[in-house]
Design an enzyme around this catalytic site. Structure first.
Site, PDB file in Angstrom:
ATOM      1  N   ASP A 305       0.853  -1.181   0.000  1.00  0.00           N
ATOM      2  CA  ASP A 305       0.000   0.000   0.000  1.00  0.00           C
ATOM      3  C   ASP A 305       0.894   1.237   0.000  1.00  0.00           C
ATOM      4  O   ASP A 305       2.124   1.126  -0.039  1.00  0.00           O
ATOM      5  CB  ASP A 305      -0.962  -0.007   1.188  1.00  0.00           C
ATOM      6  CG  ASP A 305      -0.239   0.149   2.518  1.00  0.00           C
ATOM      7  OD1 ASP A 305       0.960  -0.157   2.584  1.00  0.00           O
ATOM      8  OD2 ASP A 305      -0.874   0.573   3.491  1.00  0.00           O
ATOM      9  N   ASP A 609      -1.839  -1.612   6.321  1.00  0.00           N
ATOM     10  CA  ASP A 609      -2.113  -1.234   7.701  1.00  0.00           C
ATOM     11  C   ASP A 609      -3.592  -0.995   7.954  1.00  0.00           C
ATOM     12  O   ASP A 609      -4.014  -0.901   9.098  1.00  0.00           O
ATOM     13  CB  ASP A 609      -1.321   0.024   8.090  1.00  0.00           C
ATOM     14  CG  ASP A 609      -1.549   1.170   7.108  1.00  0.00           C
ATOM     15  OD1 ASP A 609      -2.523   1.117   6.341  1.00  0.00           O
ATOM     16  OD2 ASP A 609      -0.746   2.117   7.114  1.00  0.00           O
ATOM     17  N   ASP A 613      -7.092  -3.391   3.925  1.00  0.00           N
ATOM     18  CA  ASP A 613      -6.024  -4.298   3.506  1.00  0.00           C
ATOM     19  C   ASP A 613      -6.199  -5.703   4.075  1.00  0.00           C
ATOM     20  O   ASP A 613      -5.534  -6.640   3.622  1.00  0.00           O
ATOM     21  CB  ASP A 613      -4.660  -3.761   3.970  1.00  0.00           C
ATOM     22  CG  ASP A 613      -4.321  -2.413   3.358  1.00  0.00           C
ATOM     23  OD1 ASP A 613      -4.553  -2.254   2.151  1.00  0.00           O
ATOM     24  OD2 ASP A 613      -3.854  -1.530   4.090  1.00  0.00           O
TER      25      ASP A 613
END
Length: 870
Positions: A305, A609, A613
């Protein structure tokens, strides 16, 4: 009115003094705890059974039964001890990791009940509770905002969007989001699995697929089990054909079969993984499952990410444009350290003047604050209180040499304001500037500021400013326009002051990449790992970050194409594995990307995080969660938790995984070569005139010393040179593939020839040939283990040479200690016999070095490396 709307109305029309304790208890019983995807605790016996179901452990359990059958209780105890130690280490590591992850967060919430404010565990929040929200609070459950005052929420954990979102009365709030500015009162509408987090968590699959290492060891275990049975039958039948007693041959066959099994392999695997986990913990990486250490070594795709992983997760002013000069600002985070540069050189006084004027206005039109690091706490940094964007403006003002906020506020006290909201897209403050003078400070989105109704500047200047704002936005920056002016009175309403102002310039902010991010991604590519960016942020921002961290390699997306989640959902992307940057993705689309790579045969790692996700972290071959800023959903879905949120730790973990796998393969080459040599000696010896080359007890003693002490010590060998300059091994490659079988057979042949040669010479000289053969076979294997080292003279693993020395002493004890000599049926050797047996050690050593050199020459690319472990 729909049923869901009616239910929401019933919840939100309650009194703002909150529920009664009795009503809260009733609702808690009806709705259950406010927990997302609560996991049942894993019972101890389930953890133990999981460890014992490993195929190699099952082979060892069979070996225990065999040794008990032949009456060798000592070896049965040793092998059983290996099983117990392996199982204990695995279970303890899992329990410790689960406890550590659980301790990373203990969320709480402030609610109003019976008219009083109470601080409760988030799990005790129920539908209808009144939440009180302030700066830094985490929204405990889905809610509807009843009151708001300049409320700004960080929703990056849910959406991946790095810019905080303004919230107004009536807006929905999602659990897991964080208040960065203002305050609010909200009524809880859904908790636990019924909320947005629960719906995302429902995408998680609790089933854990075996790791690549577990797949390979399971296949090896099945092969070894079959080989064991065949050897038992073959040796037994050949003995009977030669006229040997059935009882003797049964004991010998069983002993030889046990020798064929590298019973120390589970211990070597567990020790290697445990040492890897300990090294990772020292580097701020918490391993939740031991096999995850090795899995990192197999990774061929790293999906990451953006916010907080590739970027710092903190806004920074990087450019300031004024009609007369444009400057760049250096520095990172909220640290008030950096330079103001014009064309790469420090800005002069005249050049700084308009920049300082602009930043003074942004300091006055500001509700944030900066908190210095705590001198009592090491490794702390400057932090923001309030809107990260406004905090970044304060930092920039300090870098430019502007007066401190408290000094500006003292000379220009605020006397009026119009807070920022999502409709007006600007914020205005009024300040006392002397008798009959009011200073108007305004900042906001360019489209809301660079208009004639607000500014009196020449149309050409406004057009130039709009062009510059568009250019900066296209590069992924968040752009603010800043204006100011003076008036003779305080208008009513205050919004009337938002006209007749002069443009001061533009400010370009971004969440900058972490300094080590480009090097980290470059290291990944060198190691043959393909990096992929998957974010919920804007496509322009995603493209800009990808360019700054050099995510695009040569030949990848030459035009920097970014695919959006909407395109993925619509099926307009024929090959998801051809894309390197995804933006505006939701949890399902992240799953789609991971699944596409897995279907192609890649071993995937996913870092993240946020709540969004979680499903992809769980579905990837290895999920890597951020521990400091990560959500509970992300941590629970992950195999590895980075407690310092540093992506560079992943590269170190990949190297650690490759080290672990190399050590396991090195042990297999060594251990199975020795086992094969023992088998060849037993089969070829009678054909060369050695009736019963070794007795069962002697075989087991050799096996104990070579596979036990030295084998376990091999698990601590350091990483091979160049381990991170070779591509990942193919997922379908056998654990003894890529030439390992050939090396194994060559070493087995060399050890067999040396041992049989010593035995035959001793037989011809009428020495105790069986004891010479025993010592020769053991010595050759001890020489081999040293010759297989990647770093021959390294001091990083002293346990291996010490283990070899201790094994040599125990080998001598088997010949010269009366009790052991009687049990093992050996004879004390004189200088000639002992010298002949010991001389096989250097033969084994040089054979191992020659095999390494030969395979290095035939494979110059470094895929196998000197160790031959690829």
């Amino acid at each position: 009115m729909t049923a869901s709307a009616a239910a929401r109305t019933a919840l939100t029309t309650g009194r703002l003094e909150g529920l009664t304790e009795a009503e809260a208890a009733r609702r808690l019983a009806a709705a259950g705890p406010n927990e997302v995807a609560a996991r049942k605790p894993v019972r101890l016996h389930s953890r133990i059974l999981t460890q014992l179901r490993d195929p190699l452990i099952m082979v060892l359990l069979g070996a225990v039964a065999l040794t008990l059958a032949i009456g060798d209780h000592a070896d049965a105890i040793v092998i059983a001890l290996v099983v117990v130690v392996n199982t204990t280490v695995g279970v303890v590591q899992e329990v410790r990791a689960d406890d550590a992850v659980a301790a990373l967060s203990a969320p709480h919430a402030r609610v109003r009940r019976d008219g009083a404010v109470r601080d409760l565990p988030a799990s005790a929040v129920v539908p209808g509770d009144v939440l009180l929200l302030g700066e830094g609070d985490v929204v405990a459950a889905d809610a509807e905002l009843a009151e708001a005052s300049a409320l700004l929420l960080d929703e990056s954990m849910l959406t991946g969007e790095s810019v905080p979102v303004d919230k107004e009365t009536g807006d929905p709030l999602s659990a897991g989001t964080v208040v960065v500015r203002g305050r609010g009162v909200a009524t809880v509408t859904a908790t636990g699995a019924a909320g947005e987090l629960g719906r995302i968590a429902a995408l998680l699959d609790d089933r854990r697929e075996p790791t690549p290492l577990q797949h390979r060891l399971a296949a090896l275990g099945r092969v070894l089990a079959a080989v064991t049975l065949v050897l038992c039958a073959l040796v037994f039948v050949l003995g009977l054909v030669r006229g040997l007693p059935p009882g003797t041959m049964a004991v010998t066959a069983i002993g030889l079969a046990v020798a064929a099994v590298p019973e120390s392999l589970p211990a070597v695997v567990t020790l290697a993984l445990a040492l890897g986990a300990r090294r990772m913990a020292a580097r701020h990486a918490l391993v939740r499952r031991l096999p995850a250490v090795e899995t990192l070594g197999s990774v061929s795709v790293l999906a990451t990410d953006k916010t907080g992983t590739l970027t710092e997760g903190r806004m920074v002013v990087q450019h300031v444009w004024t009609p007369g000069v444009a400057v760049d600002l250096t520095g990172s985070g909220y640290e008030p350290e950096g330079e103001v540069l014009v064309a790469g050189r420090p800005a002069g006084g005249d050049e700084l003047a308009p920049v300082r004027e602009l930043l003074r206005v942004t300091t006055l039109c500001n509700d944030a604050a900066l908190r210095p690091p705590d001198p009592k706490v090491p490794d702390t940094h400057w932090t923001a209180l309030g809107d990260p964007t406004e905090a970044a403006l304060l930092t920039a003002a300090t870098k430019a040499g502007c007066p401190r906020p408290v000094e500006l506020s003292a000379t220009r006290p605020r006397i009026g304001e119009v807070p920022f909201d999502s409709l007006r897209k600007r914020m205005t403050t009024l300040h006392f500037a002397g008798k009959d003078r009011v200073l108007v400070c305004l900042k906001g989105a360019p489209e809301a500021v660079l208009v004639p109704t607000v500014l009196t500047d020449h149309p050409d200047l406004l057009a130039r400013a709009r062009q510059e704002a568009a250019r900066l936005a296209a590069r992924g920056y968040r752009v603010l326009a800043v204006a100011s002016g003076t008036r003779g009175d305080v208008p009513s309403p205050v919004t009337a002051a938002e006209s007749g102002l002069a443009l001061l310039g533009l400010v370009a902010l971004s969440d900058p990449p972490k300094p080590h991010a480009p090097a980290t991604l470059a290291a990944c590519r060198t190691a043959g790992i393909t990096p992929v960016l998957i974010t919920g942020d804007h496509p322009a921002t995603a493209r800009a970050v990808a360019s700054r961290v050099a995510l695009f390699a040569d030949g990848d997306e030459p035009e920097g194409r970014v695919v959006t989640g909407a395109e993925v959902a619509a099926g307009r992307v024929p090959d998801l594995t051809a894309v390197r940057v995804f933006a505006r993705t939701d949890p399902q689309q992240k799953l789609d990307v991971i699944e596409a790579w897995r279907a192609r045969g890649a071993v995937t790692a996913m870092t993240g995080d946020g709540v969004n996700d979680g499903p992809a972290l769980h579905r990837a071959d290895i999920g890597i969660a951020m521990g400091a800023r990560g959500t509970e959903v992300a941590r629970q879905a992950a195999d590895l938790v980075l407690t310092d949120d540093e992506l560079s730790t992943v590269v170190a973990a990949v190297e650690e995984g490759r080290r672990v796998y190399d050590n396991i393969r090195r042990f297999l080459v060594y251990g199975m070569a020795g086992g094969a040599a023992e088998i060849l000696v037993m089969l070829a010896g009678p054909l060369l005139g050695l009736p019963l080359p070794l007795r069962a007890g002697q075989i087991l003693w050799i096996n104990l010393l070579t596979h036990g002490l030295t084998g376990v010590a091999m698990g601590a060998e350091p990483a091979a040179p160049g381990a991170m300059r070779r591509p990942p091994r193919p997922p379908d490659q056998h654990i003894l593939g890529d030439g390992a079988w050939q090396r194994l057979l060559l070493l087995a042949t060399a050890v067999t020839a040396a041992a049989l040669g010593a035995g035959l010479v001793a037989h011809a000289l009428d020495l105790a040939w069986q004891s010479v053969l025993f010592l020769a076979l053991l010595s050759a294997q001890l020489g081999t283990v040293l010759g297989l080292r990647d770093r021959l003279l390294t001091r990083r693993n002293p346990s291996l040479p010490l283990a070899v020395l201790l094994s040599a002493l125990l080998a001598a004890a088997a010949l010269y200690v009366p009790f052991l000599s009687q049990v093992l049926d050996t004879e004390a050797l004189g200088p000639t016999g002992a010298g002949m047996g010991a001389a096989c050690a250097p033969i084994g050593f040089f054979a191992a070095r020659l095999v390494r050199t030969a395979f290095r020459r035939t494979n110059p690319t470094g895929r196998s490396g000197a160790s031959g472990l690829r």
